[in-house]
Design a protein around this motif. Structure first.
Motif, PDB file in Angstrom:
ATOM      1  N   ASN A 566      46.305 -34.428 -39.880  1.00 14.97           N
ATOM      2  CA  ASN A 566      45.973 -33.000 -39.967  1.00 14.97           C
ATOM      3  C   ASN A 566      45.156 -32.657 -41.212  1.00 14.97           C
ATOM      4  OD1 ASN A 566      47.603 -32.554 -37.626  1.00 14.97           O
ATOM      5  ND2 ASN A 566      49.417 -32.510 -38.933  1.00 14.97           N
ATOM      6  N   THR A 567      44.335 -33.607 -41.654  1.00 15.41           N
ATOM      7  CA  THR A 567      43.553 -33.423 -42.880  1.00 15.41           C
ATOM      8  C   THR A 567      42.066 -33.554 -42.582  1.00 15.41           C
ATOM      9  OG1 THR A 567      45.368 -34.305 -44.218  1.00 15.41           O
ATOM     10  CG2 THR A 567      43.194 -34.251 -45.229  1.00 15.41           C
ATOM     11  N   ILE A 568      41.284 -32.636 -43.155  1.00 15.53           N
ATOM     12  CA  ILE A 568      39.829 -32.638 -42.988  1.00 15.53           C
ATOM     13  C   ILE A 568      39.196 -32.910 -44.344  1.00 15.53           C
ATOM     14  CG2 ILE A 568      37.835 -31.359 -42.119  1.00 15.53           C
ATOM     15  CD1 ILE A 568      39.893 -29.527 -40.676  1.00 15.53           C
ATOM     16  N   PHE A 569      38.266 -33.853 -44.370  1.00 11.89           N
ATOM     17  CA  PHE A 569      37.630 -34.334 -45.600  1.00 11.89           C
ATOM     18  C   PHE A 569      36.221 -33.752 -45.687  1.00 11.89           C
ATOM     19  CE2 PHE A 569      35.244 -37.374 -48.116  1.00 11.89           C
ATOM     20  CZ  PHE A 569      36.130 -37.780 -49.100  1.00 11.89           C
ATOM     21  N   PHE A 570      35.879 -33.125 -46.828  1.00 12.88           N
ATOM     22  CA  PHE A 570      34.564 -32.508 -47.019  1.00 12.88           C
ATOM     23  C   PHE A 570      33.872 -33.121 -48.231  1.00 12.88           C
ATOM     24  CE2 PHE A 570      37.239 -29.032 -45.269  1.00 12.88           C
ATOM     25  CZ  PHE A 570      36.595 -28.868 -44.051  1.00 12.88           C
ATOM     26  N   GLN A 571      32.554 -33.268 -48.130  1.00 16.39           N
ATOM     27  CA  GLN A 571      31.737 -33.682 -49.266  1.00 16.39           C
ATOM     28  C   GLN A 571      30.365 -33.040 -49.145  1.00 16.39           C
ATOM     29  OE1 GLN A 571      30.460 -37.899 -49.117  1.00 16.39           O
ATOM     30  NE2 GLN A 571      31.522 -38.026 -47.161  1.00 16.39           N
ATOM     31  N   GLY A 572      29.612 -33.059 -50.246  1.00 16.34           N
ATOM     32  CA  GLY A 572      28.324 -32.392 -50.265  1.00 16.34           C
ATOM     33  C   GLY A 572      27.283 -33.092 -49.407  1.00 16.34           C
ATOM     34  N   LEU A 573      26.381 -32.306 -48.826  1.00 16.18           N
ATOM     35  CA  LEU A 573      25.253 -32.865 -48.093  1.00 16.18           C
ATOM     36  C   LEU A 573      24.303 -33.564 -49.066  1.00 16.18           C
ATOM     37  CD1 LEU A 573      24.486 -29.836 -45.747  1.00 16.18           C
ATOM     38  CD2 LEU A 573      25.515 -32.008 -45.062  1.00 16.18           C
ATOM     39  N   LYS A 574      23.419 -34.380 -48.539  1.00 18.94           N
ATOM     40  CA  LYS A 574      22.442 -35.061 -49.375  1.00 18.94           C
ATOM     41  C   LYS A 574      21.605 -34.026 -50.120  1.00 18.94           C
ATOM     42  CE  LYS A 574      18.984 -38.743 -49.304  1.00 18.94           C
ATOM     43  NZ  LYS A 574      18.234 -39.715 -48.466  1.00 18.94           N
ATOM     44  N   GLY A 575      21.526 -34.193 -51.421  1.00 20.11           N
ATOM     45  CA  GLY A 575      20.832 -33.231 -52.261  1.00 20.11           C
ATOM     46  C   GLY A 575      21.750 -32.164 -52.821  1.00 20.11           C
ATOM     47  N   LEU A 576      22.981 -32.091 -52.297  1.00 22.95           N
ATOM     48  CA  LEU A 576      23.958 -31.105 -52.777  1.00 22.95           C
ATOM     49  C   LEU A 576      25.232 -31.807 -53.249  1.00 22.95           C
ATOM     50  CD1 LEU A 576      23.555 -28.441 -49.935  1.00 22.95           C
ATOM     51  CD2 LEU A 576      22.598 -28.338 -52.247  1.00 22.95           C
ATOM     52  N   GLU A 577      25.063 -33.009 -53.800  1.00 22.40           N
ATOM     53  CA  GLU A 577      26.220 -33.799 -54.227  1.00 22.40           C
ATOM     54  C   GLU A 577      26.811 -33.318 -55.544  1.00 22.40           C
ATOM     55  OE1 GLU A 577      23.186 -35.091 -53.808  1.00 22.40           O
ATOM     56  OE2 GLU A 577      23.189 -36.678 -52.298  1.00 22.40           O
ATOM     57  N   TYR A 578      26.114 -32.418 -56.236  1.00 24.19           N
ATOM     58  CA  TYR A 578      26.576 -31.965 -57.542  1.00 24.19           C
ATOM     59  C   TYR A 578      27.227 -30.587 -57.433  1.00 24.19           C
ATOM     60  CZ  TYR A 578      23.956 -35.676 -59.904  1.00 24.19           C
ATOM     61  OH  TYR A 578      23.496 -36.890 -60.342  1.00 24.19           O
ATOM     62  N   LEU A 579      28.410 -30.458 -58.026  1.00 19.64           N
ATOM     63  CA  LEU A 579      29.006 -29.149 -58.268  1.00 19.64           C
ATOM     64  C   LEU A 579      28.738 -28.868 -59.738  1.00 19.64           C
ATOM     65  CD1 LEU A 579      30.709 -26.747 -57.320  1.00 19.64           C
ATOM     66  CD2 LEU A 579      32.761 -28.051 -57.917  1.00 19.64           C
ATOM     67  N   ILE A 580      27.706 -28.057 -59.989  1.00 20.21           N
ATOM     68  CA  ILE A 580      27.202 -27.914 -61.354  1.00 20.21           C
ATOM     69  C   ILE A 580      28.186 -27.156 -62.234  1.00 20.21           C
ATOM     70  CG2 ILE A 580      24.814 -28.036 -60.571  1.00 20.21           C
ATOM     71  CD1 ILE A 580      24.657 -24.994 -61.006  1.00 20.21           C
TER      72      ILE A 580
END
Length: 665
Positions: A566-580
Motif C-alpha cells: 500500500n505504498t507509492i514511491f515518488f521521485q523527480g522527473l528528469k531535469g527536476l531531480e533537485y529540491l532546491i
C-alpha cells in the motif's frame, strides 16, 4: 578351654580398634573425601528439564543513593544483578542476543561479558523501555555434547550494575520479562520467583526466515535496510587489512552524507584508509595511550586516527581515481547511497583500512571486529544496528580475471534497520489540507525538536493551531500574524505563549483536491526550508485503503511498490531531480521562499463504498522523505471549519429559501 594370655591381648586390641571406628567414625582423611563428593549447588528450577536455551535474571542487592528524598518514586537506588544463558539443548546458538524488559526506570552503568545493541548506545544507558544485549567477546553458546559439558563454552554470565527508581526498601526490583532476542526462538513461559526470573527458550519449528542466506559454518547472513560487512582481507603479526562494505538494501532507505562510527574494544587504531576518511586526523591518543606503551619504536606521525570511537565519512566524487586515497570500486560517492528502487549502481559504498593491534592480540590468527556500530545521515531515517556477527568469509572475484574467487580471512556482518522516529525527533513533517475545509492542519509542535532558547518564547507542549492554507508558504517565523487572525475569525482563544514551530528542514503538504464516485485526486507539495538542496530526492506515502486505486502522477515519477504494501514511491522527473534550498524574498521586507516541488495524483475507486475520503482514507498513514519517516499531524481537516466561516447573511438566505420554498415529495 583356657586361651593363652598372648591371644587374649590380641583380641582385646582388635576389639578396641573396631569400637573406635564404630563410635567415632572414619579417620580425618575419609572426612575430606566425603566433603569433596558432596553434591554441588543445584541448578535453578527448570534448567535440568529445558531442551534449548535456559535464561535467568537474578537480583543481588541494592543501596540507596544520594540525595535521599522523601518522594519514593524519585529516590534513586544503586543495584547489582546478574543474568545467565545456558545452552541445555543439542543445537549451538550463534550470536546470542538477550532482551530484558526493565520496568523501574533503570540506568545500566556496566555489564560484563556483553554489550548493548539496537541503538542503546554506550554505558551509562537509559534502559527503562528494555535493553538488548549480545555477547562479547564470546558470542556463541555451544552444546554440552560438543564440549563435554564445559560450562565456560556453553554458558554466559552477565553481571550488571546500575541505578533504578521508585520502589520502597523491601521491594525486589525484577524486570517485567526476559527472552532470547534471536530470530526463530520462542520463550513461551516466564517463571517468577522472589529474587529471580527463569525461562526456557526453544527453536520455533514454524519459523522460516525470508531475510537470510543459506546455512554455512557460521551464522547465516541476515538482510535489513542497511547491511554492512567487515571483511579481513589480509592478516599479519600485529596488524591486518580490512574492507568495509555498506549496502543500502531497503526499498525506502537512503543515506546522504553518511557518517559511520564504531568502537574499538581492544586498543586497536587506524593506520591508514582508502575510499573514506576519519573526521579527525590525529595520533595523540596513541602516544599517550596503550599503543605508546606497547609500540615503543613505532612512528605514530603516519597514523590516521587513534580514537576509540572514530567517525568515518565518504570521500567526494573527485577522489574516486586518486591512487593514494581512492581508486577502489564503489568508493567516493560523497556519502550518497540512494534507494535501489532508484539506482542499484549507487546503493553501495566500499572503503579499506589498515588496523594495528596490541598484545595479547598480535598473532595473525587473533581477530576481533569493532563493536557498537552506528550509521547516521542528513535528513534520513534513524537506524538501529546489530552487533557484528561472524559469517562465512566473503568471496571476491580474483584480480587476474580468470574467474577464480578469493575469500576473506574472516567476515562479520552488521545489520541496521530503520526505526520509527521518537516523538519530536523526526527529520520531516506533514500538513493536511482539503477542498472541503478552509483551515490547514499544520505540522505538529516541535515535530523535529525544539531547543531551550526557543521554549523561552513559545510553548513546546501546546497543540499546533489551525492556520489558513496560504500560511503554509511562509517560514514558521512569519506565520504568527496569520495564525492569530485566523483564530480571531474562528472565535478561538489565542494563548499567551504561542505553540512552538515544527522546526523541520523539509515539510510536505498533502491536499485532497477532489472526491467523486469514480475516483479522487490529491496534490502533494514538498518544501525545503533548509540551506542545502536535495539532489535525487524521493518520497513515499502509505495509503492503507486507497493505494490500490493509484492511477497516475503528473509532475513526478510514481511507482506502486510491492513491498512495503500500500505504498507509492515518488521521485523527480528528469531535469527536476533537485529540491532546491530556501531563497531570499524579492526584497528585504519579503519573507524567504522555500524550495518547492508539486504534483497532482489521481486515484480510482474500485469499490466506492469501501473508501471514505473525508474520514481519513484519503490521507496517508505514513509519509517518507529520503528514507526518513515524517511526523504526521494529530488530526484531519474538518468540513466544520468551512461552514463556520460562511457569512451569517448566507445562512440567513438559505434559511429564508428553505422556509419560503419548502421541499415537495
Amino acid at each position: 578351654m583356657k586361651m593363652p594370655w598372648m591371644k587374649l591381648i590380641c583380641l582385646a586390641f582388635l576389639f578396641l580398634s573396631l569400637r573406635n571406628q564404630i563410635c567415632y567414625g572414619a579417620p580425618d582423611d575419609y572426612d575430606d573425601y566425603d566433603e569433596e563428593e558432596e553434591p554441588k549447588e543445584k541448578n535453578p528450577p527448570g534448567q535440568d528439564k529445558c531442551n534449548g536455551i535456559f535464561l535467568t535474571y537474578t537480583f543481588t542487592e541494592r543501596n540507596k543513593e544520594l540525595p535521599h528524598v522523601k518522594n519514593v518514586t524519585a529516590q534513586a537506588w544503586s543495584f547489582k544483578s546478574k543474568a545467565t544463558l545456558v545452552n541445555t539443548g543439542l543445537e549451538e546458538l550463534k550470536g546470542w542476543k538477550m532482551f530484558i524488559r526493565f520496568q523501574h526506570r533503570e540506568v545500566l552503568v556496566s555489564a560484563t561479558n556483553a554489550i548493548l545493541v539496537d541503538g542503546a548506545g554506550d554505558f551509562p544507558a537509559k534502559v527503562e523501555k528494555g535493553a538488548t544485549l549480545s555477547g562479547y567477546p564470546n558470542t556463541d553458546l555451544k552444546t554440552s555434547v560438543d564440549t563435554a559439558g564445559d560450562l565456560t563454552k556453553m554458558s554466559t554470565e552477565i553481571e550488571f550494575t546500575g541505578t533504578m527508581f521508585g520502589l520502597n526498601e523491601k521491594a525486589i526490583p525484577l524486570p517485567k520479562s526476559i527472552r532470547l532476542a534471536n530470530d526463530g526462538w520462542k520463550c513461551p513461559t516466564l517463571t517468577t520467583y522472589r529474587t529471580f526470573l527463569t525461562t526456557c527458550c526453544h527453536k520455533d519449528p514454524k519459523y522460516k526466515s525470508l531475510n537470510q542466506s543459506a546455512k554455512g559454518k557460521y551464522t547465516p547472513r541476515q538482510y535489513g535496510d542497511v547491511n554492512l560487512m567487515y571483511d579481513v582481507l589480509k592478516s599479519y603479526e600485529g596488524s591486518y587489512e580490512a574492507q568495509v562494505t555498506i549496502d543500502n538494501d531497503g526499498t525506502l532507505s537512503r543515506l546522504d552524507n553518511w557518517n559511520l562510527t564504531w568502537e574499538w574494544m581492544r586498543g586497536e587504531f587506524i593506520h591508514s584508509m582508502r575510499g573514506a576518511y576519519t573526521r579527525r586526523i590525529e595520533y595523540s591518543d596513541c602516544i599517550f595511550g596503550l599503543p605508546g606503551q606497547y609500540l615503543k619504536g613505532f612512528d605514530f606521525s603516519q597514523v590516521m586516527n587513534c580514537e576509540k570511537r572514530p567517525v568515518i565519512s565518504d570521500l567526494p566524487l573527485e577522489k574516486a581515481n586518486d591512487t593514494e586515497i581512492g581508486h577502489i570500486p564503489n568508493c567516493c560517492k560523497n556519502g550518497s547511497l540512494v534507494s535501489p528502487v532508484m539506482d542499484e549502481n549507487n546503493a553501495r559504498a566500499v572503503f579499506q583500512l589498515r588496523v594495528y593491534k596490541l598484545p595479547p592480540d598480535t598473532p595473525k590468527t587473533v581477530l576481533y571486529p569493532p563493536q557498537r556500530w552506528n550509521i547516521t545521515s542528513l535528513v534520513s531515517a534513524h537506524y538501529h544496528c546489530s552487533a557484528p556477527v561472524r559469517v562465512d568469509p566473503s568471496a571476491f572475484p580474483e584480480a587476474t580475471g580468470t574467474g577464480a574467487k578469493t575469500y576473506a580471512v574472516a567476515s562479520w556482518q552488521v545489520v541496521c534497520n530503520m526505526t520509527k522516529p521518537e516523538k519530536k525527533r523526526a527529520k520531516c513533517c506533514v500538513s493536511f489540507t482539503a477542498y472541503y475545509s478552509n483551515g490547514a492542519v499544520p505540522c505538529s509542535t516541535c515535530a523535529c525538536g525544539c531547543d531551550d532558547s526557543q521554549t523561552d518564547k513559545c510553548n513546546p507542549s501546546s497543540r499546533a493551531m489551525l492556520l489558513p492554507p496560504d500560511a503554509l508558504l511562509l517560514p514558521a517565523v512569519n506565520r504568527t500574524a496569520k495564525i492569530k487572525a485566523y483564530a480571531k475569525l474562528k472565535k478561538k482563544p489565542v494563548p499567551r505563549a504561542m505553540p512552538c514551530p515544527d522546526n523541520c528542514v523539509v515539510s510536505i503538504n498533502w491536499h485532497v483536491s477532489s472526491d467523486h464516485k469514480a475516483g479522487w485526486t490529491a496534490r502533494m507539495t514538498l518544501f525545503n526550508w533548509g540551506e542545502t538542496q536535495f539532489k535525487d530526492w524521493y518520497a513515499a506515502v502509505e495509503l492503507k485503503k486507497a493505494a490500490s486505486g493509484y492511477d497516475d502522477v503528473y509532475s513526478f515519477n510514481g511507482t506502486k511498490l510491492v513491498s512495503p504494501k500500500n505504498t507509492i514511491f515518488f521521485q523527480g522527473l528528469k531535469g527536476l531531480e533537485y529540491l532546491i534550498e530556501i531563497k531570499n524574498g524579492s526584497s528585504d521586507s519579503k519573507p524567504k521562499v522555500p524550495g518547492k516541488q508539486q504534483s497532482v495524483i489521481s486515484f480510482t475507486k474500485k469499490k466506492p463504498e469501501a473508501i471514505n475520503i473525508r474520514k481519513g482514507d484519503g490521507f496517508p498513514s505514513k509519509v517518507f522523505f529520503n528514507g526518513a519517516e515524517c511526523a504526521l499531524p494529530d488530526s484531519l481537516p474538518s468540513a466544520a471549519t468551512l461552514l463556520s466561516s460562511m457569512p451569517l447573511l448566507f445562512f440567513s438566505a438559505i434559511a429564508f429559501l428553505l422556509i419560503t420554498y419548502p421541499f415537495h415529495s
